[in-house]
Design a protein around this motif. Structure first.
Motif, short mmCIF file in Angstrom:
data_model
loop_
_atom_site.label_atom_id
_atom_site.label_comp_id
_atom_site.label_asym_id
_atom_site.label_seq_id
_atom_site.Cartn_x
_atom_site.Cartn_y
_atom_site.Cartn_z
N SER A 141 33.14 -3.02 -25.57
CA SER A 141 32.50 -2.53 -24.35
C SER A 141 32.33 -3.70 -23.38
N CYS A 142 32.52 -3.42 -22.08
CA CYS A 142 32.43 -4.47 -21.07
C CYS A 142 31.52 -4.02 -19.94
N THR B 104 33.85 0.69 -19.92
CA THR B 104 33.69 -0.32 -18.88
C THR B 104 32.69 0.19 -17.85
N ASN C 214 35.36 0.36 -26.03
CA ASN C 214 36.28 0.14 -24.90
C ASN C 214 35.82 0.78 -23.59
N THR D 102 29.42 -5.27 -16.34
CA THR D 102 29.59 -6.24 -15.25
C THR D 102 28.30 -6.33 -14.44
N VAL E 109 35.17 4.84 -17.95
CA VAL E 109 34.90 3.88 -16.88
C VAL E 109 33.73 4.43 -16.09
#
Length: 204
Positions: free
Chosen positions: A123-124, A154, A152, A126, A172
């Motif tokens: 997991s990302c 975002t 995975n 920002t 996303v």
């Protein structure tokens, strides 16, 4: 698992670490600025090889890492927390109790993760909506109690995932996810969470 070198190093860089196990090549207490304080880590920790923990970090009891975990300064972590292999906590973050963060997760500066949260591998998150193009207040995610984040996924900066919400693998996420809703797809659509998923995450 623990050798003499590790114990001597830990004793100078952490206040507690009682009944804990440290692999080789663990680094506790990276001094990022003058007068920073050694990390404080509670009892029964298991810290695996190549983990790096900066100064001014506070961690509760029963902490576990995978290999190669990095935890930057000014981070507070509660009890019963797992941070998986190669995951990065960039600093100035708050992580609650009974949290499971799997491998290869990126958590940026100024993030908040509440109790009983599960974050799947890769997991990302920002914190900069317009990277290096304009001045922007860095805003990491706010992940509320009992949320589950799929592998995975975002997230744009400043996203809030509500209590009990779920994010599907590969999503996303471009907007907030309300409590007990599901975010799924690219970009993620928000849908009601099925009734049988409205339960507490089983993280002990």
């Amino acid at each position: 698992m623990t050798n003499l070198k590790d114990l001597l190093f830990a004793s100078k860089n952490s206040k507690t670490l009682s009944n804990s196990k440290l692999d080789e090549n663990v680094t506790l207490g990276i001094k990022y600025k003058r007068m920073s304080r050694s990390p404080e880590i509670g009892k029964n920790a298991v810290i695996r090889s190549n983990t790096v923990i900066y100064n001014d970090v506070e961690i509760g009891d029963n902490f576990r890492t995978g290999h190669g975990t990095t935890i930057r300064e000014k981070t507070r972590i509660g009890d019963n927390v797992l941070i998986g292999t190669n995951s990065v906590i960039e600093g100035y973050c708050t992580i609650g109790n009974n949290v499971s963060i799997q491998s290869n997760v990126y958590i940026p500066k100024n993030s908040t993760i509440e109790d009983y949260v599960f974050i799947g591998p890769c997991s990302c998150f920002t914190n900069d909506r317009y990277p290096i193009r304009t001045d922007y207040e860095l805003k990491g995610p706010v992940i509320r109690r009992n949320a589950s984040i799929g592998a995975n996924s975002t997230f744009l900066s400043g996203i809030e995932v509500g209590e009990g919400a779920m994010v599907a693998a590969g999503a996303v996420v471009t907007r907030d996810v309300p409590p007990y809703f599901l975010a799924i797809g690219t970009p993620a659509k928000i849908k009601p969470l099925p009734k049988h998923f409205k339960v507490l995450n089983k993280i002990e």
